[in-house]
Design a protein around this motif. Structure first.
Motif, PDB file in Angstrom:
ATOM      1  N   PHE A   1      -7.966   2.462 -15.742  1.00  0.00           N
ATOM      2  CA  PHE A   1      -6.651   2.480 -16.400  1.00  0.00           C
ATOM      3  C   PHE A   1      -6.379   1.139 -17.077  1.00  0.00           C
ATOM      4  O   PHE A   1      -5.951   1.075 -18.233  1.00  0.00           O
ATOM      5  CB  PHE A   1      -5.586   2.806 -15.359  1.00  0.00           C
ATOM      6  N   GLU A   2      -6.646   0.055 -16.373  1.00  0.00           N
ATOM      7  CA  GLU A   2      -6.445  -1.275 -16.948  1.00  0.00           C
ATOM      8  C   GLU A   2      -7.362  -1.493 -18.147  1.00  0.00           C
ATOM      9  O   GLU A   2      -6.952  -2.081 -19.164  1.00  0.00           O
ATOM     10  CB  GLU A   2      -6.696  -2.351 -15.884  1.00  0.00           C
ATOM     11  N   LEU A   3      -8.602  -1.034 -18.050  1.00  0.00           N
ATOM     12  CA  LEU A   3      -9.555  -1.194 -19.140  1.00  0.00           C
ATOM     13  C   LEU A   3      -9.096  -0.443 -20.387  1.00  0.00           C
ATOM     14  O   LEU A   3      -9.212  -0.951 -21.516  1.00  0.00           O
ATOM     15  CB  LEU A   3     -10.931  -0.696 -18.693  1.00  0.00           C
ATOM     16  N   SER A   4      -8.530   0.752 -20.188  1.00  0.00           N
ATOM     17  CA  SER A   4      -8.062   1.539 -21.329  1.00  0.00           C
ATOM     18  C   SER A   4      -6.872   0.879 -22.026  1.00  0.00           C
ATOM     19  O   SER A   4      -6.676   1.045 -23.230  1.00  0.00           O
ATOM     20  CB  SER A   4      -7.685   2.951 -20.862  1.00  0.00           C
ATOM     21  N   LEU A   5      -6.085   0.122 -21.247  1.00  0.00           N
ATOM     22  CA  LEU A   5      -4.926  -0.573 -21.821  1.00  0.00           C
ATOM     23  C   LEU A   5      -5.300  -1.943 -22.363  1.00  0.00           C
ATOM     24  O   LEU A   5      -4.549  -2.533 -23.159  1.00  0.00           O
ATOM     25  CB  LEU A   5      -3.833  -0.733 -20.756  1.00  0.00           C
ATOM     26  N   GLY A   6      -6.404  -2.466 -21.894  1.00  0.00           N
ATOM     27  CA  GLY A   6      -6.824  -3.796 -22.315  1.00  0.00           C
ATOM     28  C   GLY A   6      -6.040  -4.913 -21.662  1.00  0.00           C
ATOM     29  O   GLY A   6      -6.084  -6.062 -22.123  1.00  0.00           O
ATOM     30  N   GLN A   7      -5.323  -4.609 -20.590  1.00  0.00           N
ATOM     31  CA  GLN A   7      -4.519  -5.620 -19.888  1.00  0.00           C
ATOM     32  C   GLN A   7      -4.480  -5.296 -18.400  1.00  0.00           C
ATOM     33  O   GLN A   7      -4.622  -4.131 -17.999  1.00  0.00           O
ATOM     34  CB  GLN A   7      -3.089  -5.662 -20.435  1.00  0.00           C
TER      35      GLN A   7
ATOM     36  N   PHE B   1      -2.144  -5.389 -12.311  1.00  0.00           N
ATOM     37  CA  PHE B   1      -1.957  -5.980 -10.992  1.00  0.00           C
ATOM     38  C   PHE B   1      -2.659  -7.332 -10.917  1.00  0.00           C
ATOM     39  O   PHE B   1      -3.711  -7.539 -11.526  1.00  0.00           O
ATOM     40  CB  PHE B   1      -2.534  -5.081  -9.889  1.00  0.00           C
ATOM     41  N   ASP B   2      -2.059  -8.229 -10.153  1.00  0.00           N
ATOM     42  CA  ASP B   2      -2.733  -9.438  -9.705  1.00  0.00           C
ATOM     43  C   ASP B   2      -3.253  -9.165  -8.299  1.00  0.00           C
ATOM     44  O   ASP B   2      -2.485  -8.790  -7.409  1.00  0.00           O
ATOM     45  CB  ASP B   2      -1.777 -10.635  -9.687  1.00  0.00           C
ATOM     46  N   ARG B   3      -4.570  -9.333  -8.100  1.00  0.00           N
ATOM     47  CA  ARG B   3      -5.169  -9.079  -6.804  1.00  0.00           C
ATOM     48  C   ARG B   3      -5.130 -10.340  -5.964  1.00  0.00           C
ATOM     49  O   ARG B   3      -5.381 -11.443  -6.467  1.00  0.00           O
ATOM     50  CB  ARG B   3      -6.622  -8.645  -6.945  1.00  0.00           C
ATOM     51  N   SER B   4      -4.825 -10.182  -4.689  1.00  0.00           N
ATOM     52  CA  SER B   4      -4.856 -11.310  -3.759  1.00  0.00           C
ATOM     53  C   SER B   4      -5.178 -10.789  -2.368  1.00  0.00           C
ATOM     54  O   SER B   4      -5.243  -9.566  -2.146  1.00  0.00           O
ATOM     55  CB  SER B   4      -3.505 -12.048  -3.741  1.00  0.00           C
ATOM     56  N   ALA B   5      -5.350 -11.713  -1.435  1.00  0.00           N
ATOM     57  CA  ALA B   5      -5.626 -11.312  -0.049  1.00  0.00           C
ATOM     58  C   ALA B   5      -4.467 -10.529   0.545  1.00  0.00           C
ATOM     59  O   ALA B   5      -4.635  -9.765   1.496  1.00  0.00           O
ATOM     60  CB  ALA B   5      -5.919 -12.547   0.802  1.00  0.00           C
ATOM     61  N   LYS B   6      -3.269 -10.716  -0.006  1.00  0.00           N
ATOM     62  CA  LYS B   6      -2.089 -10.024   0.508  1.00  0.00           C
ATOM     63  C   LYS B   6      -1.898  -8.643  -0.120  1.00  0.00           C
ATOM     64  O   LYS B   6      -1.007  -7.901   0.284  1.00  0.00           O
ATOM     65  CB  LYS B   6      -0.843 -10.883   0.283  1.00  0.00           C
ATOM     66  N   GLY B   7      -2.699  -8.306  -1.129  1.00  0.00           N
ATOM     67  CA  GLY B   7      -2.587  -6.992  -1.734  1.00  0.00           C
ATOM     68  C   GLY B   7      -2.450  -7.037  -3.240  1.00  0.00           C
ATOM     69  O   GLY B   7      -2.765  -8.051  -3.877  1.00  0.00           O
ATOM     70  N   TYR B   8      -2.007  -5.944  -3.814  1.00  0.00           N
ATOM     71  CA  TYR B   8      -1.855  -5.797  -5.260  1.00  0.00           C
ATOM     72  C   TYR B   8      -0.395  -6.055  -5.647  1.00  0.00           C
ATOM     73  O   TYR B   8       0.515  -5.392  -5.127  1.00  0.00           O
ATOM     74  CB  TYR B   8      -2.250  -4.388  -5.689  1.00  0.00           C
ATOM     75  N   VAL B   9      -0.175  -6.999  -6.566  1.00  0.00           N
ATOM     76  CA  VAL B   9       1.173  -7.331  -7.043  1.00  0.00           C
ATOM     77  C   VAL B   9       1.246  -7.022  -8.529  1.00  0.00           C
ATOM     78  O   VAL B   9       0.367  -7.436  -9.301  1.00  0.00           O
ATOM     79  CB  VAL B   9       1.503  -8.818  -6.793  1.00  0.00           C
ATOM     80  N   ARG B  10       2.251  -6.287  -8.959  1.00  0.00           N
ATOM     81  CA  ARG B  10       2.372  -5.887 -10.361  1.00  0.00           C
ATOM     82  C   ARG B  10       2.557  -7.083 -11.290  1.00  0.00           C
ATOM     83  O   ARG B  10       3.291  -8.031 -10.971  1.00  0.00           O
ATOM     84  CB  ARG B  10       3.548  -4.926 -10.551  1.00  0.00           C
ATOM     85  N   THR B  11       1.911  -7.025 -12.429  1.00  0.00           N
ATOM     86  CA  THR B  11       2.158  -7.999 -13.495  1.00  0.00           C
ATOM     87  C   THR B  11       3.434  -7.588 -14.237  1.00  0.00           C
ATOM     88  O   THR B  11       4.051  -6.562 -13.925  1.00  0.00           O
ATOM     89  CB  THR B  11       0.978  -8.031 -14.478  1.00  0.00           C
ATOM     90  N   LYS B  12       3.805  -8.355 -15.261  1.00  0.00           N
ATOM     91  CA  LYS B  12       4.994  -8.009 -16.041  1.00  0.00           C
ATOM     92  C   LYS B  12       4.811  -6.662 -16.718  1.00  0.00           C
ATOM     93  O   LYS B  12       5.723  -5.828 -16.718  1.00  0.00           O
ATOM     94  CB  LYS B  12       5.264  -9.087 -17.087  1.00  0.00           C
ATOM     95  N   LEU B  13       3.618  -6.431 -17.295  1.00  0.00           N
ATOM     96  CA  LEU B  13       3.347  -5.130 -17.894  1.00  0.00           C
ATOM     97  C   LEU B  13       3.357  -4.036 -16.828  1.00  0.00           C
ATOM     98  O   LEU B  13       3.857  -2.925 -17.065  1.00  0.00           O
ATOM     99  CB  LEU B  13       1.998  -5.151 -18.606  1.00  0.00           C
TER     100      LEU B  13
END
Length: 297
Positions: free
Chosen positions: A40-46, A49-61
């Motif tokens: 999905f991210e590849l199809s949008l080109g952006q 989510f920001d990945r971290s040890a605490k989990g997935y956090v949404r970006t502004k988009l």
């Protein structure tokens, strides 16, 4: 063009905060979720989510897409409920959610009888204490232990759930002893609930607290083995031949048992048949649920 399946995977990760939790929610392998999010991210080109040890956090988009996708999901669920609400067939699937305790100790005989009466209906169970979202069709019918059910649902109170203190039947001679309070202990639940509060606790002010088991099934088993006094739902304790209530045989209630569904499904034939069946069964076992079936020996 956006794929709705991609949005479903995206929303699940947004709501759970991790790929594994989203996979469990969707009933798929976690690798599938990870692959769909990456695609999905590849199809949008952006990145969404920001990945971290605490989990997935949404970006502004990701935040922007989450708001729009949630609205779209709500509209699609509304359409699905409207269609399901006009289903007059006594056939097809019903998604049911309830706590495991209610299923095992109370409602399973009634559910089995419903299946015999309506063989064309298939039941899909989610045995959980989590409040699944009926507006999103995560379940069609919820049997819940609560005091105030959500206002967006319709339903009825089946019974008040009473609790009482129990000990092992093998300890019964010691219970008759006038000094039993000095020799018995509460079985604790958690760090925050080491001893009960309220009416039942006031009946036994001298009980100490010992051990911690945060599960009703384990509490009942530990109590039956003579490890102390446990406060259990009456529908769990009273039928158990290894347990007995202790004097003065008091009960209390904090929550009710409700059966709930979404208003859009009020004319769905199979769902309403299930609700009626469980309601009638609950009326027949109401004395057990409310602690009135007990007679001191």
């Amino acid at each position: 063009m956006l794929n709705w399946d991609d949005l479903k995977f995206f929303l699940a990760v947004c709501r759970t905060g991790s790929v594994r939790a989203a996979a469990q929610l969707l009933g798929v392998n976690h690798a599938t979720v990870s692959r769909r999010i990456n695609s999905f991210e590849l199809s949008l080109g952006q990145r969404l989510f920001d990945r971290s040890a605490k989990g997935y956090v949404r970006t502004k988009l990701g935040d922007e897409i989450f708001n729009e996708a949630s609205y779209l999901e709500d509209r699609l669920n509304t359409v699905e409920r409207k269609i399901a609400g006009k289903d007059e067939n006594l056939a097809g699937d019903i998604r049911i959610t309830m706590p495991d305790l209610l299923a095992q100790k109370l409602f399973m005989p009634a559910i089995a009888e419903f299946c015999r009466l309506y063989p064309a209906v298939e039941l899909d169970f989610a045995m959980t204490n989590e409040p699944l979202n009926l507006a999103n069709r995560e379940a069609d019918v919820a049997i819940r232990v609560c005091s105030d059910p959500p206002e967006y649902l319709i339903g009825r109170k089946l019974a008040e759930m009473h609790r009482a203190p129990y000990v092992a039947k093998s300890s019964c001679p010691k219970v008759i002893d006038s000094d039993f309070e000095a020799r018995f202990n509460w079985i604790g639940w958690t760090d925050k609930v080491r001893r009960p509060v309220g009416k039942l606790a006031r009946d036994y002010p001298r009980f100490s607290a010992k051990h911690k088991l945060g599960d009703t099934f384990l509490q009942a088993q530990f109590c039956a083995l003579g490890m102390g006094v446990s406060i259990l739902p009456c529908f769990v304790g009273d039928p158990d031949p290894a347990l007995v209530r202790i004097p003065p045989y008091s009960t209390d209630t904090r929550h009710d048992i409700w059966i709930l569904s979404h208003p859009d499904l009020r004319k769905n034939a199979k769902i309403q048949a299930f609700v009626r069946h469980i309601t009638e069964f609950s009326e027949s076992v109401k004395p057990l649920i409310e602690g009135q079936a007990f007679t001191p020996s």
